[in-house]
Design a protein around this motif. Structure first.
Motif, short mmCIF file in Angstrom:
data_model
loop_
_atom_site.label_atom_id
_atom_site.label_comp_id
_atom_site.label_asym_id
_atom_site.label_seq_id
_atom_site.Cartn_x
_atom_site.Cartn_y
_atom_site.Cartn_z
N UNK A 52 0.83 -1.21 0.00
CA UNK A 52 0.00 0.00 0.00
C UNK A 52 0.87 1.26 0.00
N UNK A 53 0.31 2.32 -0.52
CA UNK A 53 0.98 3.61 -0.46
C UNK A 53 0.90 4.12 0.98
N UNK A 54 2.05 4.52 1.52
CA UNK A 54 2.14 5.00 2.88
C UNK A 54 2.52 6.47 2.88
N UNK A 55 1.65 7.30 3.44
CA UNK A 55 1.90 8.74 3.49
C UNK A 55 2.28 9.29 2.12
N UNK A 99 5.09 4.92 -1.97
CA UNK A 99 5.14 3.46 -1.92
C UNK A 99 6.53 3.02 -1.51
N UNK A 100 6.65 2.02 -0.62
CA UNK A 100 7.97 1.50 -0.27
C UNK A 100 8.75 1.10 -1.53
N UNK A 101 10.08 1.22 -1.50
CA UNK A 101 10.89 1.03 -2.72
C UNK A 101 10.78 -0.37 -3.30
N UNK A 102 10.67 -0.44 -4.63
CA UNK A 102 10.61 -1.71 -5.34
C UNK A 102 11.01 -1.46 -6.78
N UNK A 103 11.69 -2.42 -7.37
CA UNK A 103 12.00 -2.39 -8.81
C UNK A 103 11.33 -3.58 -9.46
N UNK A 104 10.28 -3.28 -10.18
CA UNK A 104 9.51 -4.38 -10.75
C UNK A 104 8.86 -5.15 -9.61
N UNK A 105 9.29 -6.39 -9.41
CA UNK A 105 8.79 -7.19 -8.29
C UNK A 105 9.92 -7.51 -7.32
N UNK A 106 10.99 -6.72 -7.36
CA UNK A 106 12.16 -6.98 -6.52
C UNK A 106 12.31 -5.89 -5.48
N UNK A 107 12.48 -6.29 -4.22
CA UNK A 107 12.64 -5.36 -3.12
C UNK A 107 14.12 -5.23 -2.75
#
Length: 517
Positions: free
Chosen positions: A7-10, A13-21
């Motif tokens: 979820x979008x927080x404040x 969105x928490x960092x992600x590249x494609x489907x990789x954290x």
């Protein structure tokens, strides 16, 4: 929510590249190291893929420590009430994003929404506690034996604090440590469980925004490094980290303690619990029953304060046990996202296998399975490990009973005299939480006295779980002896200095020693 998008927080969105954290967030920057190993993430709810988590190595952990050390050098000089202002801003951000954070906890740790929101509330509560504490970091004035001298004691910032957390409380335990560390003037390096990295990324996103909003707060105040045991060992071995707070298994805690102790650092350990409740002949069974079911089956038995041993007076068991079995058989077990569910899944297959092994051992050692223990297949997502909470009658503290199995197994045993019940309560290697249900003042006081429960938590007429922020949390023996959260736990995050000030014209020595030249 079963996809790999957080979820979008404040607004972010928490960092992600494609489907990789990322493997780490250092000084607010997400790190995606080339060639870093990756771990596939799956939700315990249904086995749905959540993406891929890059794993940090010890070199990245060392960089995080270096940056945390630089941040500490600046943060330690910021007045404590201003440090409290940062925590206040963090608390406000958590309030505004409580539901979204709880959804991530449910998705990744399998908690029912009520418990997930309760965990986020713990973060809010410790923020409030820490903000107040920021104006109460007090020392002492001590009488000096020398005339025209004053002696005093101060508590000063300690340094970068390493925090290693477990999957079952992926937000709250970090918050207990980090919020106190921040107001005490310390920076934090966090290694979360590799089973719940998305919760950590969400947390770090909110904290990073609060840090960025305050000029006095350095970017490196909160570091996040996601990795396996080698990363935790690197943090524990780093001499720049004066305190390592570790929550998890006894085996892990012993390794951390040995590593930190070898360099004469400090460790704050909150490890295994094998918690017991005594039910006396005068107990109100309606209250006891509710407390037993929540403490033993809540969070699918995956709390360090879960009730694992029920010590019942032999005259009470014939009435209590059928009621307990009836309550267990009516427990709604299933997908936490379905309204009315009270017990969600185990975290993974390994936890289910450990539960089955413990049940087999209990039968071999003389126990009797009264109910539960089987995997549920109907009306639950196929990819999750949903189990019926188990009740097992045992003749006492069998070998399997003395080992903590992180699953919903409740061992039931009987006693005749209170001294026997207290001995059973104390007769395991762990010493976290304990409880007694009684209407007799003498029994309650004996249970809490020096010859009573040997646990860090001893409750009367409430269960073993559900600790409040205001009290120090932790236990004795193999639980590790550490204390987190409330009371004077803040002292673990600071260093103490004793000062003597001579405001006179002479130089008298202590103990009456004369050394005239």
């Amino acid at each position: 929510m079963t996809d790999n998008t957080l979820p979008v927080l404040a607004g972010v969105q928490p960092p992600v590249r494609g489907s990789t954290y990322p493997a780490a967030i250092i000084d607010g920057e997400a790190r995606f190291p080339e060639g870093a190993p990756a771990r596939a993430l799956k939700s315990p709810l249904d086995g749905a893929p959540l993406g891929s988590q890059l794993l940090a190595d010890p070199a990245l952990a060392a960089e995080a420590v270096e940056r945390a050390q630089a941040a500490f050098m600046a943060w330690r000089t910021v007045p404590a009430p201003r440090r409290g202002e940062l925590v206040r801003r963090i608390g406000e951000a958590v309030r505004q994003n409580k539901r979204e954070l709880a959804r991530i906890i449910t998705l990744e740790a399998g908690k029912i929404p009520a418990e997930a929101e309760g965990e986020v509330q713990e973060w809010i509560d410790i923020c409030e506690f820490a903000v107040g504490l920021s104006r109460q970091l007090h020392g002492l004035t001590i009488a000096s034996e020398r005339p025209d001298h004053r002696m005093m004691e101060q508590w000063l910032p300690l340094g970068p604090v390493g925090v290693i957390t477990a999957f079952n409380f992926p937000v709250a335990v970090w918050a207990w440590n980090a919020m106190l560390a921040f107001v005490c003037g310390d920076s934090v390096i966090w290694k979360p469980s590799e089973k719940t990295p998305l919760c950590a990324l969400a947390v770090q996103t909110l904290v990073g925004q609060a840090i960025a909003s305050m000029d006095e707060a350095p970017a490196g105040l909160s570091q996040l490094v996601v990795g396996l045991a080698d990363v935790g060992e690197a943090i524990a071995a780093d001499t720049r980290v004066p305190l390592v707070s570790a929550t998890g298994s006894v085996r892990m805690g012993k390794r951390v303690a040995a590593t930190v102790g070898a360099r004469l650092g400090r460790s704050l350990l909150e490890l295994g619990g094998n918690n017991a409740m005594i039910v006396t002949p005068t107990a109100r069974l309606d209250l006891a029953l509710r407390a037993i079911v929540f403490a033993a089956a809540g969070t699918a038995g995956q709390r360090c304060t879960t009730l694992r041993r029920l010590i019942v007076h032999e005259s009470v068991l014939p009435e209590l046990l059928p009621k307990l079995v009836k309550a267990y058989e009516s427990l709604p077990v299933g997908d936490p996202r379905v309204p009315g569910t009270l017990v969600g899944p185990l975290i993974d297959a390994a936890s289910f296998e450990a539960m089955q092994l413990a049940l087999d051992d209990a039968k071999i050692q003389g126990g009797r399975i009264v109910c539960g223990g089987r995997r549920i297949a109907d009306n639950v997502p196929a990819g999750g490990f949903y189990v019926q909470p188990a009740i097992v009658e045992v003749p006492g503290n069998l070998k399997v009973v003395c080992h903590e199995t992180f699953a919903p197994i409740l061992y039931v045993m009987t006693y005749r005299e209170l001294d026997e019940a207290i001995a059973l309560n104390n007769g395991v290697p762990q010493g976290l939480s304990s409880a007694i249900f009684t209407e007799r003042m003498q029994e309650a006081e004996r249970f809490m006295a020096a010859a009573g429960s040997d646990c860090g938590i001893a409750n009367v007429n409430i269960g073993t779980s559900g600790a409040e922020i205001g009290g120090a949390f932790g236990g004795e023996k193999e639980t590790g002896g550490g204390r987190e959260s409330g009371s004077d736990s803040w002292k673990a995050y600071m260093r103490r200095t004793t000062n003597t000030i001579n405001y006179g014209d002479a130089l008298p020595l202590a103990q009456g020693i004369r050394f005239d030249v």
